[in-house]
Design a protein around this motif. Structure first.
Motif, PDB file in Angstrom:
ATOM      1  N   UNK A  28      24.359  27.521 -14.596  1.00 50.77           N
ATOM      2  CA  UNK A  28      23.402  27.846 -13.538  1.00 50.77           C
ATOM      3  C   UNK A  28      23.471  26.831 -12.395  1.00 50.77           C
ATOM      4  N   UNK A  29      23.581  25.577 -12.740  1.00 54.34           N
ATOM      5  CA  UNK A  29      23.645  24.542 -11.704  1.00 54.34           C
ATOM      6  C   UNK A  29      24.937  24.633 -10.897  1.00 54.34           C
ATOM      7  N   UNK A  30      26.030  24.951 -11.567  1.00 49.98           N
ATOM      8  CA  UNK A  30      27.312  25.096 -10.871  1.00 49.98           C
ATOM      9  C   UNK A  30      27.238  26.246  -9.860  1.00 49.98           C
ATOM     10  N   UNK A  31      26.640  27.355 -10.266  1.00 47.31           N
ATOM     11  CA  UNK A  31      26.490  28.503  -9.362  1.00 47.31           C
ATOM     12  C   UNK A  31      25.600  28.144  -8.168  1.00 47.31           C
ATOM     13  N   UNK A  32      24.523  27.422  -8.453  1.00 55.05           N
ATOM     14  CA  UNK A  32      23.582  27.073  -7.383  1.00 55.05           C
ATOM     15  C   UNK A  32      24.226  26.126  -6.370  1.00 55.05           C
ATOM     16  N   UNK A  33      24.973  25.151  -6.846  1.00 55.46           N
ATOM     17  CA  UNK A  33      25.653  24.210  -5.948  1.00 55.46           C
ATOM     18  C   UNK A  33      26.705  24.934  -5.121  1.00 55.46           C
ATOM     19  N   UNK A  34      27.432  25.849  -5.766  1.00 52.01           N
ATOM     20  CA  UNK A  34      28.450  26.614  -5.053  1.00 52.01           C
ATOM     21  C   UNK A  34      27.822  27.486  -3.963  1.00 52.01           C
ATOM     22  N   UNK A  35      26.548  27.870  -4.192  1.00 52.68           N
ATOM     23  CA  UNK A  35      25.849  28.710  -3.209  1.00 52.68           C
ATOM     24  C   UNK A  35      25.246  27.887  -2.077  1.00 52.68           C
ATOM     25  N   UNK A  36      25.393  26.565  -2.152  1.00 58.58           N
ATOM     26  CA  UNK A  36      24.941  25.735  -1.043  1.00 58.58           C
ATOM     27  C   UNK A  36      23.724  24.875  -1.318  1.00 58.58           C
ATOM     28  N   UNK A  41      20.102  18.244  -6.831  1.00 57.98           N
ATOM     29  CA  UNK A  41      18.723  17.882  -7.177  1.00 57.98           C
ATOM     30  C   UNK A  41      17.793  19.078  -7.023  1.00 57.98           C
ATOM     31  N   UNK A  42      17.973  19.841  -5.930  1.00 61.91           N
ATOM     32  CA  UNK A  42      17.149  21.022  -5.693  1.00 61.91           C
ATOM     33  C   UNK A  42      17.377  22.068  -6.776  1.00 61.91           C
ATOM     34  N   UNK A  43      18.631  22.275  -7.133  1.00 64.52           N
ATOM     35  CA  UNK A  43      18.950  23.264  -8.173  1.00 64.52           C
ATOM     36  C   UNK A  43      18.369  22.839  -9.516  1.00 64.52           C
ATOM     37  N   UNK A  44      18.423  21.557  -9.826  1.00 71.16           N
ATOM     38  CA  UNK A  44      17.868  21.066 -11.085  1.00 71.16           C
ATOM     39  C   UNK A  44      16.357  21.247 -11.123  1.00 71.16           C
ATOM     40  N   UNK A  69      36.090  16.761  -8.537  1.00 70.03           N
ATOM     41  CA  UNK A  69      36.012  16.757  -7.080  1.00 70.03           C
ATOM     42  C   UNK A  69      34.599  16.398  -6.620  1.00 70.03           C
ATOM     43  N   UNK A  70      34.473  15.585  -5.571  1.00 68.45           N
ATOM     44  CA  UNK A  70      33.142  15.265  -5.042  1.00 68.45           C
ATOM     45  C   UNK A  70      32.384  16.526  -4.646  1.00 68.45           C
ATOM     46  N   UNK A  71      31.067  16.460  -4.754  1.00 70.71           N
ATOM     47  CA  UNK A  71      30.143  17.549  -4.410  1.00 70.71           C
ATOM     48  C   UNK A  71      30.287  18.748  -5.352  1.00 70.71           C
ATOM     49  N   UNK A  72      30.759  18.481  -6.585  1.00 74.01           N
ATOM     50  CA  UNK A  72      30.856  19.560  -7.574  1.00 74.01           C
ATOM     51  C   UNK A  72      30.310  19.078  -8.913  1.00 74.01           C
ATOM     52  N   UNK A  73      30.009  20.053  -9.771  1.00 72.33           N
ATOM     53  CA  UNK A  73      29.545  19.775 -11.138  1.00 72.33           C
ATOM     54  C   UNK A  73      30.762  19.686 -12.053  1.00 72.33           C
ATOM     55  N   UNK A  74      30.828  18.656 -12.876  1.00 68.87           N
ATOM     56  CA  UNK A  74      31.968  18.478 -13.779  1.00 68.87           C
ATOM     57  C   UNK A  74      32.028  19.593 -14.815  1.00 68.87           C
ATOM     58  N   UNK A  75      33.231  20.001 -15.160  1.00 65.82           N
ATOM     59  CA  UNK A  75      33.397  21.048 -16.160  1.00 65.82           C
ATOM     60  C   UNK A  75      33.003  20.569 -17.550  1.00 65.82           C
ATOM     61  N   UNK A  76      33.289  19.313 -17.844  1.00 57.24           N
ATOM     62  CA  UNK A  76      33.010  18.791 -19.179  1.00 57.24           C
ATOM     63  C   UNK A  76      31.620  18.176 -19.248  1.00 57.24           C
ATOM     64  N   UNK A  77      30.993  18.334 -20.400  1.00 51.89           N
ATOM     65  CA  UNK A  77      29.737  17.662 -20.672  1.00 51.89           C
ATOM     66  C   UNK A  77      30.037  16.278 -21.253  1.00 51.89           C
ATOM     67  N   UNK A  86      22.460  12.487 -27.204  1.00 59.72           N
ATOM     68  CA  UNK A  86      22.215  13.217 -25.955  1.00 59.72           C
ATOM     69  C   UNK A  86      23.466  13.932 -25.471  1.00 59.72           C
ATOM     70  N   UNK A  87      23.241  14.857 -24.530  1.00 58.04           N
ATOM     71  CA  UNK A  87      24.331  15.532 -23.819  1.00 58.04           C
ATOM     72  C   UNK A  87      23.940  15.592 -22.352  1.00 58.04           C
ATOM     73  N   UNK A  88      24.898  15.290 -21.457  1.00 60.24           N
ATOM     74  CA  UNK A  88      24.570  15.206 -20.030  1.00 60.24           C
ATOM     75  C   UNK A  88      25.490  16.070 -19.178  1.00 60.24           C
ATOM     76  N   UNK A  89      24.903  16.645 -18.123  1.00 64.97           N
ATOM     77  CA  UNK A  89      25.644  17.347 -17.084  1.00 64.97           C
ATOM     78  C   UNK A  89      25.873  16.361 -15.944  1.00 64.97           C
ATOM     79  N   UNK A  90      27.075  16.337 -15.394  1.00 65.55           N
ATOM     80  CA  UNK A  90      27.417  15.350 -14.375  1.00 65.55           C
ATOM     81  C   UNK A  90      27.751  16.044 -13.055  1.00 65.55           C
ATOM     82  N   UNK A  91      27.102  15.603 -11.997  1.00 68.85           N
ATOM     83  CA  UNK A  91      27.414  16.056 -10.636  1.00 68.85           C
ATOM     84  C   UNK A  91      27.951  14.850  -9.878  1.00 68.85           C
ATOM     85  N   UNK A  92      29.136  14.965  -9.312  1.00 64.55           N
ATOM     86  CA  UNK A  92      29.755  13.859  -8.588  1.00 64.55           C
ATOM     87  C   UNK A  92      29.378  13.942  -7.117  1.00 64.55           C
ATOM     88  N   UNK A  93      28.645  12.932  -6.661  1.00 64.31           N
ATOM     89  CA  UNK A  93      28.216  12.931  -5.257  1.00 64.31           C
ATOM     90  C   UNK A  93      29.229  12.246  -4.355  1.00 64.31           C
TER      91      UNK A  93
END
Length: 554
Positions: free
Chosen positions: A433-441, A445-448, A484-492, A498-505
């Motif tokens: 869901x976060x990957x789709x939201x970021x891809x949509x612009x 943080x807003x998507x989360x 790639x910067x400004x994208x969500x990493x494919x791997x957790x 714990x398990x974390x989602x990573x977004x590279x700014x």
């Protein structure tokens, strides 16, 4: 008691001389120096060593190398310690490291000869004079060299032994360079990997905590038993051992204490107290030293009898030692105990001649029961100036627990398994869901926030400057460095809790200094590492195909 012990002061010197003489064995260019006849302690492709040979070429040789460092001769220390470290390889105990080192010394010599590579003490003598023991002017320092050779006497080593060690080092470097000299690392891959590791990366993470998924889980007894049935080998009783140990460990409660005067104390009185303390301390130290030397002599005689009898006379020798040492030498036979429940006296001891950081519990439970009694005995220095010899009398191996005994542990593991599965699924769903939201612009943080998740910002950091408040920062970096910067990493990023989602700014690389020179040096280092990889594979191949009779590691 002291009167009984004084007779050992002269005997100690005689024993040391005899032991030193017994440790002298030579190796030459065409043979190992060991016939293999009567040398049953270990055998490598027909080269036999007795216990004294093994000690000399293992522990005593390593000690000789360490003395180079202690003498501040770091140039030569680094050369020979690299040789020793490579031949030691991976070892999980001090005794195993000596077994590896001695075995591989023999295999190296045999394998190198098949490649046509030789050296000799004579060649080593010239190498020493041309390349080692260099003074401040860069020339060979004969006095430094002779002082070092003289220091090896109490290890049972002579100049010829050191020359043999250097000869083996020469063969080692020739063999390493021959085997790995033709290997060339990919310059582009090496440089790219280095640049990835040198990045500064900023990121945002959304973390899912395992405990949040555990709290509502309550598996039934049937589910727990079904889980236990397929994992029962995991639930075993603790290993238990029973020991007899001989311990010399002097009490130091009577050691004079340094005076602690108050701030307003009379300076003259303070000076007087300090002088009295220093006099008492010097007298105490001298008495302690003499007492320790006598006890050490008795303990060494005890060990000598044990080794001579292959362990059979342990009890007899211990009683004889106790008669001479009195209350300062203990003989104790324990009940069975586990690694987490050592007898109080053992638990209080700190051992010295073991791998750094090894506890007395680790040393004891690193021992393994052997059919040959002598291999069930180990000795260590303990505390300030004490000694302990431990004999493994009984070794009760772990066995599978019945369900009722294992139920609580199995329940906890099943809950962890189910919670991990649920947590991972939730993280995967959220990542999509976060990957789709970021891809949509949308911003990450807003998507989360819209997904009722909390995003934590982590300021840019490098591998050398991980944030202290992020336990999993190294894994975050590993994943982010190729995202790639400004994208969500494919791997957790997953850890035990714990398990974390990573977004590279952001990802940046700062270029400093002579980058071309750095890259050249980096490729050269990678090529050198490949030589060691190739050499290690070669020596392991020799070992796999060798006929070996090796002692058990303790």
């Amino acid at each position: 008691m002291i009167e009984n012990m004084r007779k050992y002061t002269g005997l100690m010197a005689v024993v040391i001389v005899l032991l030193a003489a017994g440790l002298v064995v030579t190796m030459n260019q065409t043979g190992s120096g060991h016939s293999g006849i009567g040398n049953g302690f270990m055998n490598v492709n027909g080269v036999g060593l007795d216990r004294n040979d093994f000690r000399k070429e293992g522990q005593n040789t390593v000690s000789a190398i360490q003395r180079l460092g202690q003498a501040q001769n770091f140039n030569d220390f680094f050369k020979l310690s690299d040789f020793a470290r490579t031949l030691t390889g991976a070892a999980n105990s001090e005794s195993q490291s000596y077994i590896n080192f001695v075995t591989n010394r023999i295999l190296l010599k045999q394998g190198a000869e098949k490649l046509g590579l030789y050296s000799s003490p004579e060649a080593a003598a010239k190498y020493i004079e041309d390349n080692m023991f260099q003074g401040r002017d860069g020339a060979f320092d004969a006095t430094m060299y002779q002082n070092y050779i003289d220091s090896l006497g109490n290890l049972g080593l002579k100049e010829r032994d050191f020359q043999q060690l250097v000869a083996e080092y020469i063969v080692f470097t020739k063999t390493r360079d021959l085997i790995g000299g033709g290997l060339t690392p990919s310059a582009s891959q090496t440089i790219t990997a280095d640049k990835l590791n040198r990045q500064s990366i900023g990121m945002d993470v959304v973390t899912f905590k395992l405990n949040d998924y555990k709290k509502d889980l309550a598996p039934s007894d049937e589910e727990i038993k079904a889980y236990w049935e397929t994992h029962k080998d995991k639930y075993k009783t603790d290993r238990q051992v029973k020991l007899t140990y001989v311990l010399t460990h002097l009490d130091d409660s009577d050691e004079p204490k340094r005076p602690t005067p108050t701030p307003d104390a009379d300076p003259a009185e303070v000076a007087k107290q300090n002088i009295e303390y220093q006099e008492k301390k010097a007298a105490w130290d001298e008495q302690r030293k003499n007492h320790t030397n006598i006890l050490t002599g008795i303990f060494d005689d005890f060990l000598f009898e044990v080794e001579e009898s292959e362990g059979q006379d342990f009890d007899k020798a211990a009683k004889a030692a106790q008669e001479d040492a009195g209350e300062d030498l203990k003989i104790v036979t324990t009940e069975t105990f586990t690694a987490d429940a050592l007898p109080a006296e053992l638990a209080s001891l700190t051992i010295k001649n073991a791998q750094p950081g090894t506890s007395i519990s680790q040393a004891i439970f690193g021992m393994k029961m052997s059919s040959e009694l002598i291999y069930n005995i180990q000795n260590f220095g303990v505390g300030r100036d004490g000694h302990i010899a431990i004999r493994l009398d009984e070794d009760i191996q772990p066995k599978v627990k019945e369900f009722e005994a294992a139920k609580e542990d199995a329940k906890a593991d099943l809950i962890t398994k189910l919670a991990t599965e649920a947590m991972t699924k939730a993280a995967e769903d959220a990542k999509s869901k976060l990957t789709e939201a970021v891809a949509a612009g949308k911003s990450f943080t807003e998507a989360a926030t819209e997904a009722s998740l909390t995003a934590t910002n982590i300021a840019p950091f490098t591998t050398a400057t991980p944030p202290a408040d992020q336990a999993n920062a190294a894994d975050f970096f590993r994943i982010a460095q190729t995202t790639a910067p400004k994208t969500v990493a494919e791997d957790l990023s997953s850890s035990a809790d714990s398990t974390s989602i990573i977004y590279v700014s952001s990802r940046t690389l700062t270029i400093e200094g002579d980058e071309a020179l750095k890259e050249t040096q980096l490729v050269d280092q990678a090529a050198n590492q490949l030589k060691y990889v190739a050499f290690n594979a070669w020596i392991l191949g020799l070992k796999d195909n060798a006929e070996l009779k090796l002692p058990l590691a303790q």
